[in-house]
Scaffold this active site. Sequence first.
Site, PDB file in Angstrom:
ATOM      1  N   THR A  93       0.865  -1.181   0.000  1.00  0.00           N
ATOM      2  CA  THR A  93       0.000   0.000   0.000  1.00  0.00           C
ATOM      3  C   THR A  93       0.898   1.226   0.000  1.00  0.00           C
ATOM      4  O   THR A  93       1.596   1.480   0.989  1.00  0.00           O
ATOM      5  CB  THR A  93      -0.909   0.009   1.243  1.00  0.00           C
ATOM      6  N   LYS A 168      -7.144   1.851  -3.287  1.00  0.00           N
ATOM      7  CA  LYS A 168      -6.772   1.293  -1.972  1.00  0.00           C
ATOM      8  C   LYS A 168      -6.864   2.373  -0.885  1.00  0.00           C
ATOM      9  O   LYS A 168      -7.311   2.105   0.237  1.00  0.00           O
ATOM     10  CB  LYS A 168      -5.355   0.720  -2.056  1.00  0.00           C
ATOM     11  N   LYS A 236       0.414   4.535   8.507  1.00  0.00           N
ATOM     12  CA  LYS A 236       1.131   4.919   7.267  1.00  0.00           C
ATOM     13  C   LYS A 236       0.137   5.140   6.119  1.00  0.00           C
ATOM     14  O   LYS A 236       0.198   6.121   5.392  1.00  0.00           O
ATOM     15  CB  LYS A 236       2.139   3.804   6.955  1.00  0.00           C
TER      16      LYS A 236
END
Length: 304
Positions: A93, A168, A236
Site C-alpha cells: 500500500t 486502496k 502509514k
Amino acid sequence: MRAGFVGLGAMGVGMARNLHKKGLLAAVWNRTASKATALAAELRVAAPATLAELASGVDVVVSCVSADADLIEVTHALAPGLKSGALMLDCSTVSSETARQAAELLAPRGVEFLDCPVSGGVEGARDGTLAIMAGGAPAAFERARPVLEALGRTIAHFGPVGSGAAAKATNQIMCAGIIEAVAEAMAFARAQGLPLPILIDTLGKGAGSSWYFVHRAPNMARGAYPAGFRVRLHAKDLGICHDMAARFGVQLPVVERMLAEYAELVARGYGDEDISATFRLKEELFERTNIMGAPALRPPPRTS
Ligand code: NAP
C-alpha cells in the site's frame, strides 16, 4: 510465466505460497534473508542473494513491502536485473505518486509496472481470496492476470498507474471509520456487561456487520491483538490518505481522528499490534471518572 516474490511479511508469505500452488513461483527474496531461505527450502524454489539476481531469472516480480520508501528502494535494486518485457506487480500500500515514480524508474528498461494493492487481510493472503485493485496499462494488466488470479478472487483494473493505489486509499478511509465504530461499540457492549462472544456471533449476522467486525472483534473480547494488520501500517496508509486529500485542500475528520489515536497507540508501544488494539483506547473511556466526578462503573471482568 516465472514469478519472483519480494517481501515475505505477514501478507507476502501467504501470497508467495499461492503463487507456488499455481506453479508460478520460481524464486523468493526477503530483506531478512533467513525468511527467504526457509520458505525456498520448503517450496523448493530459488532464494537468490540479491534482488537483481532474482529479477534476472523471472518474467514477473511481485512485491509486498512496508511503505513508499521501501518500494522505491526495492525497485532501484531490481531494475538492473529485470529483462525488457518483464512485469513488476507491487501489492504494497503506497501513494499513487510513489507508484508512478516506480513505473518511471522501470520504463527506460522496457519493464511495465502495475500498482496492485490488496485488501482482505492475512487471511485473504493465505487463502488466495484478496481483492486486488490494479493500475497500469490495460495490456500489462491482461498479461498479469494469471498471477493476480493466483492471489485474489476479486480483481479490478481502475486505470493508469497510480489508480490502484487511489482505490486502496479509498478502502483505507472506509476501514478507519469501521475500526473506530467497532472498537467504540465493543467497549460500550463490554461496559453493559454483555456476553461478547454471543454478541459477536449475533451482530456478525446483522446490518452493522463487516469483515472487520467478524474477524477482529474477537481480539477485543480476548484482549489480545496479534498482527494482523499492524497499527503503524494503517497509520502509514492514513498518512497517504491525508496527503492525497490535502492536495484538494481537504482534511477528512475520520482520517485525522484515527491518525491521532494511532499516534497514541504507537507512543504507548502498541504500534506492532493489530489495528483492533484501538479497543484499548475505547475501553479506557469507560474506566475514567464520569463528568460528575464520580468513578465510572467498571466493566465486568473479561471472559473469553
Ligand atoms: P510486514 O509483516 O511488516 O512485512 C513487511 C515486509 O516488507 C517484510 O518482508 C519486510 O522485510 C519487507 N520490507 C520492509 N522494508 C523493506 C525494505 N526497505 N527493503 C526490502 N524489504 C522491506 O507487513 P505486511 O502486513 O505483510 O504488509 C505489507 C504491505 O501490505 C504493506 O504495504 C501493508 O500496508 C499492505 N497490506 C497489509 C495488510 C495486512 O492485513 N497485513 C492488508 C492489506 C495490505 P523484513 O522481513 O526484513 O522486515
